[in-house]
Design a protein around this motif. Structure first.
Motif, PDB file in Angstrom:
ATOM      1  N   PHE A  18       0.832  -1.204   0.000  1.00  0.00           N
ATOM      2  CA  PHE A  18       0.000   0.000   0.000  1.00  0.00           C
ATOM      3  C   PHE A  18       0.868   1.256   0.000  1.00  0.00           C
ATOM      4  O   PHE A  18       0.594   2.222  -0.722  1.00  0.00           O
ATOM      5  N   ALA A  19       1.934   1.249   0.796  1.00  0.00           N
ATOM      6  CA  ALA A  19       2.849   2.396   0.850  1.00  0.00           C
ATOM      7  C   ALA A  19       3.494   2.639  -0.512  1.00  0.00           C
ATOM      8  O   ALA A  19       3.624   3.786  -0.961  1.00  0.00           O
ATOM      9  N   ILE A  20       3.891   1.559  -1.172  1.00  0.00           N
ATOM     10  CA  ILE A  20       4.487   1.678  -2.511  1.00  0.00           C
ATOM     11  C   ILE A  20       3.460   2.217  -3.507  1.00  0.00           C
ATOM     12  O   ILE A  20       3.783   3.086  -4.337  1.00  0.00           O
ATOM     13  N   CYS A  21       2.220   1.747  -3.412  1.00  0.00           N
ATOM     14  CA  CYS A  21       1.163   2.224  -4.308  1.00  0.00           C
ATOM     15  C   CYS A  21       0.885   3.712  -4.116  1.00  0.00           C
ATOM     16  O   CYS A  21       0.550   4.419  -5.076  1.00  0.00           O
TER      17      CYS A  21
ATOM     18  N   VAL B  56       2.393   5.794   8.514  1.00  0.00           N
ATOM     19  CA  VAL B  56       1.658   4.842   9.356  1.00  0.00           C
ATOM     20  C   VAL B  56       1.745   3.437   8.776  1.00  0.00           C
ATOM     21  O   VAL B  56       1.983   2.461   9.502  1.00  0.00           O
ATOM     22  N   PHE B  57       1.586   3.312   7.456  1.00  0.00           N
ATOM     23  CA  PHE B  57       1.638   1.991   6.838  1.00  0.00           C
ATOM     24  C   PHE B  57       3.057   1.412   6.855  1.00  0.00           C
ATOM     25  O   PHE B  57       3.229   0.194   6.976  1.00  0.00           O
ATOM     26  N   ILE B  58       4.052   2.280   6.752  1.00  0.00           N
ATOM     27  CA  ILE B  58       5.436   1.815   6.901  1.00  0.00           C
ATOM     28  C   ILE B  58       5.642   1.255   8.301  1.00  0.00           C
ATOM     29  O   ILE B  58       6.232   0.176   8.487  1.00  0.00           O
ATOM     30  N   LEU B  59       5.128   1.957   9.306  1.00  0.00           N
ATOM     31  CA  LEU B  59       5.261   1.514  10.693  1.00  0.00           C
ATOM     32  C   LEU B  59       4.471   0.237  10.958  1.00  0.00           C
ATOM     33  O   LEU B  59       4.904  -0.621  11.733  1.00  0.00           O
TER      34      LEU B  59
ATOM     35  N   ILE C 157       6.662  -2.571   9.684  1.00  0.00           N
ATOM     36  CA  ILE C 157       7.800  -2.844  10.567  1.00  0.00           C
ATOM     37  C   ILE C 157       7.316  -3.513  11.859  1.00  0.00           C
ATOM     38  O   ILE C 157       7.947  -4.454  12.358  1.00  0.00           O
ATOM     39  N   THR C 158       6.192  -3.033  12.393  1.00  0.00           N
ATOM     40  CA  THR C 158       5.632  -3.636  13.605  1.00  0.00           C
ATOM     41  C   THR C 158       5.209  -5.080  13.343  1.00  0.00           C
ATOM     42  O   THR C 158       5.496  -5.982  14.143  1.00  0.00           O
ATOM     43  N   GLY C 159       4.535  -5.297  12.217  1.00  0.00           N
ATOM     44  CA  GLY C 159       4.122  -6.654  11.863  1.00  0.00           C
ATOM     45  C   GLY C 159       5.312  -7.573  11.672  1.00  0.00           C
ATOM     46  O   GLY C 159       5.285  -8.744  12.077  1.00  0.00           O
ATOM     47  N   SER C 160       6.364  -7.052  11.076  1.00  0.00           N
ATOM     48  CA  SER C 160       7.586  -7.838  10.869  1.00  0.00           C
ATOM     49  C   SER C 160       8.205  -8.235  12.208  1.00  0.00           C
ATOM     50  O   SER C 160       8.691  -9.358  12.367  1.00  0.00           O
ATOM     51  N   TYR C 161       8.159  -7.300  13.170  1.00  0.00           N
ATOM     52  CA  TYR C 161       8.710  -7.617  14.490  1.00  0.00           C
ATOM     53  C   TYR C 161       7.865  -8.679  15.196  1.00  0.00           C
ATOM     54  O   TYR C 161       8.407  -9.595  15.828  1.00  0.00           O
ATOM     55  N   ILE C 162       6.551  -8.553  15.093  1.00  0.00           N
ATOM     56  CA  ILE C 162       5.671  -9.549  15.718  1.00  0.00           C
ATOM     57  C   ILE C 162       5.929 -10.930  15.110  1.00  0.00           C
ATOM     58  O   ILE C 162       6.003 -11.938  15.835  1.00  0.00           O
ATOM     59  N   LEU C 163       6.098 -10.984  13.801  1.00  0.00           N
ATOM     60  CA  LEU C 163       6.396 -12.263  13.153  1.00  0.00           C
ATOM     61  C   LEU C 163       7.755 -12.798  13.595  1.00  0.00           C
ATOM     62  O   LEU C 163       7.950 -14.006  13.712  1.00  0.00           O
ATOM     63  N   TYR C 164       8.681 -11.884  13.838  1.00  0.00           N
ATOM     64  CA  TYR C 164      10.004 -12.281  14.334  1.00  0.00           C
ATOM     65  C   TYR C 164       9.897 -12.984  15.678  1.00  0.00           C
ATOM     66  O   TYR C 164      10.636 -13.936  15.969  1.00  0.00           O
ATOM     67  N   THR C 165       8.953 -12.558  16.526  1.00  0.00           N
ATOM     68  CA  THR C 165       8.813 -13.166  17.848  1.00  0.00           C
ATOM     69  C   THR C 165       8.385 -14.630  17.767  1.00  0.00           C
ATOM     70  O   THR C 165       8.594 -15.387  18.718  1.00  0.00           O
TER      71      THR C 165
ATOM     72  N   LEU D  78      11.817  -9.012   6.158  1.00  0.00           N
ATOM     73  CA  LEU D  78      10.443  -8.541   6.013  1.00  0.00           C
ATOM     74  C   LEU D  78      10.334  -7.020   6.114  1.00  0.00           C
ATOM     75  O   LEU D  78       9.488  -6.402   5.460  1.00  0.00           O
ATOM     76  N   ALA D  79      11.185  -6.414   6.925  1.00  0.00           N
ATOM     77  CA  ALA D  79      11.083  -4.973   7.165  1.00  0.00           C
ATOM     78  C   ALA D  79      11.903  -4.124   6.198  1.00  0.00           C
ATOM     79  O   ALA D  79      11.597  -2.944   5.982  1.00  0.00           O
ATOM     80  N   LEU D  80      12.945  -4.699   5.614  1.00  0.00           N
ATOM     81  CA  LEU D  80      13.853  -3.921   4.767  1.00  0.00           C
ATOM     82  C   LEU D  80      13.152  -3.226   3.590  1.00  0.00           C
ATOM     83  O   LEU D  80      13.463  -2.059   3.304  1.00  0.00           O
ATOM     84  N   PRO D  81      12.210  -3.881   2.877  1.00  0.00           N
ATOM     85  CA  PRO D  81      11.525  -3.172   1.786  1.00  0.00           C
ATOM     86  C   PRO D  81      10.807  -1.914   2.264  1.00  0.00           C
ATOM     87  O   PRO D  81      10.806  -0.886   1.556  1.00  0.00           O
TER      88      PRO D  81
END
Length: 289
Positions: free
Chosen positions: A178-181, A215-218, A221-229, A240-243
């Protein structure tokens, strides 16, 4: 880059072969992230051909004298026949593999609907043209289509048992796409306003768009961290967060630039960056000790 190299590079990017390969790579990434087996060849081929066919008809119906970009419309004027040929070939391929995937038609239907809603205003008929004035969620439609095909539909094809982390992953991918779009829509803002297209960027001021973008970037990143856990693997979080990080860093350049290579190679490529990183990681693990 040599003249021949540029011709080849332009062909790969502007003929939509690159974006079709990105779509397949993103599906493979979904499978790799969750280690849910091998992606069926029929499905991979369907994703490739359906992406190529939808983008080919989209660009074939694009008026190169009206929707002007830095480089792509010049290429389009000279090679419009490429889109016609690729559409015919890919439409046949899409139909063939769709038949072979008949067990999943119910799940594929939403992807077809999203694609038609996004592409319909391009068709040269007043009824379809008028739709662009009423489709408010142009940005949402495109992001939802890409997210659904490369995450949720892939999960359905793989017969997973949905868990919380799968829903988080879908939301995580949607956020960065969405952020890219949004960056693409900011580039097209002036043209969309002139033609009556309603989207976030034509309705809201740039300051609020930047807030939504951030907000969508955050969220990503937040979702990527949750998946990391779930895995406790730092590489998982980074990939997951680098893009999203790169997309955020490109914002000040993207809002001022109309460079087609920035949008159709770098930004489109960012959607598949996680896939490339996972592929490189796999190769390193297999062949380097």
């Amino acid at each position: 880059m040599t003249a021949k190299g540029k011709v080849f590079f332009d062909f790969i990017i502007f003929s939509n072969l690159f974006i079709a390969c990105c779509a397949v790579a993103m599906c493979l990434c979904t499978v790799a992230v969750f280690d849910i087996g091998k992606l069926p060849a029929d499905y991979a081929a369907f994703v490739f051909f359906s992406t190529l066919s939808s983008y080919s008809i989209h660009w074939y119906l694009t008026n190169a004298d009206v929707e002007i970009t830095a480089s792509r419309t010049d290429w389009l004027r000279q090679h419009k026949w490429v889109h016609a040929v690729f559409f015919i070939i890919s439409a046949i391929g899409t139909a063939f593999f769709l038949i072979r995937l008949k067990a999943y038609w119910l799940y594929i239907l939403p992807a077809v609907g999203l694609t038609l809603m996004y592409t319909a205003p391009k068709f040269p008929h007043p009824v379809f043209r008028s739709l662009q004035r009423y489709i408010l969620g142009k940005t949402f439609l495109l992001a939802a289509m890409w997210t659904y095909v490369t995450t949720a539909l892939t999960f359905f094809v793989q017969h997973i048992t949905w868990q919380t982390r799968h829903f988080i992953y879908v939301a995580d991918r949607f956020a960065v796409i969405f952020a890219i779009c949004i960056l693409f829509d900011l580039r097209d803002k002036q043209f969309d306003k002139q033609t009556g297209v309603k989207s976030l960027v034509t309705i809201l001021p740039l300051e609020k768009i930047k807030i939504i973008f951030t907000v969508f970037i955050l969220i990503n990143i937040t979702g990527s961290y949750i998946l990391y856990t779930y895995t406790q693997d730092l590489i998982y979080f980074i990939f997951l967060a680098l893009p999203a990080v790169f997309t955020y860093l490109l914002y000040p350049f993207a809002i001022k630039s109309k460079n087609d290579y920035l949008f159709y190679f770098i930004l489109d490529g960012l959607m598949a960056l996680t896939s490339v990183l996972y592929f490189m990681k796999t190769v390193v693990e297999m062949y380097i000790r």
